[in-house]
Design a protein around this motif. Structure first.
Motif, PDB file in Angstrom:
ATOM      1  N   TRP A  59       0.841  -1.204   0.000  1.00 12.15           N
ATOM      2  CA  TRP A  59       0.000   0.000   0.000  1.00 12.15           C
ATOM      3  C   TRP A  59       0.874   1.250   0.000  1.00 12.15           C
ATOM      4  O   TRP A  59       0.587   2.217  -0.716  1.00 12.15           O
ATOM      5  N   GLN A  60       1.936   1.226   0.797  1.00 12.34           N
ATOM      6  CA  GLN A  60       2.812   2.386   0.865  1.00 12.34           C
ATOM      7  C   GLN A  60       3.520   2.634  -0.464  1.00 12.34           C
ATOM      8  O   GLN A  60       3.683   3.781  -0.878  1.00 12.34           O
ATOM      9  N   ASP A  61       3.904   1.578  -1.152  1.00 13.01           N
ATOM     10  CA  ASP A  61       4.512   1.728  -2.478  1.00 13.01           C
ATOM     11  C   ASP A  61       3.530   2.365  -3.453  1.00 13.01           C
ATOM     12  O   ASP A  61       3.907   3.215  -4.268  1.00 13.01           O
ATOM     13  N   LEU A  62       2.258   1.953  -3.385  1.00 12.61           N
ATOM     14  CA  LEU A  62       1.238   2.557  -4.240  1.00 12.61           C
ATOM     15  C   LEU A  62       1.093   4.050  -3.957  1.00 12.61           C
ATOM     16  O   LEU A  62       1.011   4.860  -4.880  1.00 12.61           O
ATOM     17  N   ALA A 108      -1.477   9.026   6.142  1.00 13.54           N
ATOM     18  CA  ALA A 108      -0.823   9.773   7.227  1.00 13.54           C
ATOM     19  C   ALA A 108       0.509   9.134   7.601  1.00 13.54           C
ATOM     20  O   ALA A 108       1.528   9.827   7.733  1.00 13.54           O
ATOM     21  N   HIS A 109       0.519   7.838   7.758  1.00 12.58           N
ATOM     22  CA  HIS A 109       1.743   7.140   8.158  1.00 12.58           C
ATOM     23  C   HIS A 109       2.806   7.229   7.065  1.00 12.58           C
ATOM     24  O   HIS A 109       3.984   7.488   7.341  1.00 12.58           O
ATOM     25  N   THR A 110       2.397   7.031   5.828  1.00 14.33           N
ATOM     26  CA  THR A 110       3.342   7.043   4.708  1.00 14.33           C
ATOM     27  C   THR A 110       3.927   8.433   4.505  1.00 14.33           C
ATOM     28  O   THR A 110       5.147   8.576   4.332  1.00 14.33           O
ATOM     29  N   LEU A 111       3.098   9.464   4.545  1.00 12.08           N
ATOM     30  CA  LEU A 111       3.603  10.818   4.369  1.00 12.08           C
ATOM     31  C   LEU A 111       4.489  11.241   5.547  1.00 12.08           C
ATOM     32  O   LEU A 111       5.476  11.945   5.350  1.00 12.08           O
ATOM     33  N   ALA A 112       4.157  10.799   6.739  1.00 10.58           N
ATOM     34  CA  ALA A 112       4.986  11.130   7.904  1.00 10.58           C
ATOM     35  C   ALA A 112       6.372  10.491   7.786  1.00 10.58           C
ATOM     36  O   ALA A 112       7.372  11.099   8.181  1.00 10.58           O
ATOM     37  N   GLU A 113       6.443   9.289   7.246  1.00 17.19           N
ATOM     38  CA  GLU A 113       7.742   8.635   7.041  1.00 17.19           C
ATOM     39  C   GLU A 113       8.602   9.430   6.079  1.00 17.19           C
ATOM     40  O   GLU A 113       9.793   9.563   6.267  1.00 17.19           O
ATOM     41  N   GLY A 114       7.982   9.962   5.034  1.00 16.72           N
ATOM     42  CA  GLY A 114       8.703  10.734   4.047  1.00 16.72           C
ATOM     43  C   GLY A 114       9.183  12.070   4.565  1.00 16.72           C
ATOM     44  O   GLY A 114      10.131  12.649   4.037  1.00 16.72           O
ATOM     45  N   ALA A 115       8.545  12.566   5.627  1.00 14.00           N
ATOM     46  CA  ALA A 115       8.911  13.867   6.190  1.00 14.00           C
ATOM     47  C   ALA A 115      10.144  13.791   7.067  1.00 14.00           C
ATOM     48  O   ALA A 115      10.749  14.799   7.392  1.00 14.00           O
ATOM     49  N   LEU A 133      -0.190  11.908  -7.144  1.00 12.06           N
ATOM     50  CA  LEU A 133      -0.838  12.787  -6.166  1.00 12.06           C
ATOM     51  C   LEU A 133       0.095  13.017  -4.981  1.00 12.06           C
ATOM     52  O   LEU A 133       0.851  12.123  -4.597  1.00 12.06           O
ATOM     53  N   THR A 134       0.021  14.199  -4.388  1.00  9.04           N
ATOM     54  CA  THR A 134       0.902  14.507  -3.253  1.00  9.04           C
ATOM     55  C   THR A 134       0.151  15.021  -2.027  1.00  9.04           C
ATOM     56  O   THR A 134       0.681  14.959  -0.933  1.00  9.04           O
ATOM     57  N   LYS A 135      -1.064  15.515  -2.214  1.00  8.56           N
ATOM     58  CA  LYS A 135      -1.821  16.059  -1.087  1.00  8.56           C
ATOM     59  C   LYS A 135      -2.530  14.938  -0.338  1.00  8.56           C
ATOM     60  O   LYS A 135      -3.068  14.005  -0.945  1.00  8.56           O
TER      61      LYS A 135
END
Length: 69
Positions: free
Chosen positions: A26-29, A61-68, A35-37
């Motif tokens: 799911w995170q890879d998808l 939320a979890h995936t974007l937080a990892e990227g931050a 999309l970025t927002k």
């Protein structure tokens, strides 16, 4: 005694069980989406992949937080 998983990751076992894909998939998808927002990604997961709002929101939320980090 181990600490209980909190936050978005607490949804992961039920997401894997209900939708049949492991969380890294799911995170890879999410990461490969143009999309970025946050809410655009949540809507995309709901419409294109049939996830419920809470599950989609937790994954994004979890995936974007990892990227931050």
């Amino acid at each position: 005694m181990s600490d209980a998983v909190k936050g978005p990751a607490s949804y992961f076992p039920s997401i894997e069980e209900k939708y049949g894909r492991p969380i890294p998939e799911w995170q890879d998808l999410i990461r490969s989406s143009p999309l970025t927002k946050h809410m655009d990604l949540v809507s995309w997961l709901k419409t294109e992949h049939g996830l419920g709002h809470g599950h989609a929101n937790a994954l994004v939320a979890h995936t974007l937080a990892e990227g931050a980090n």
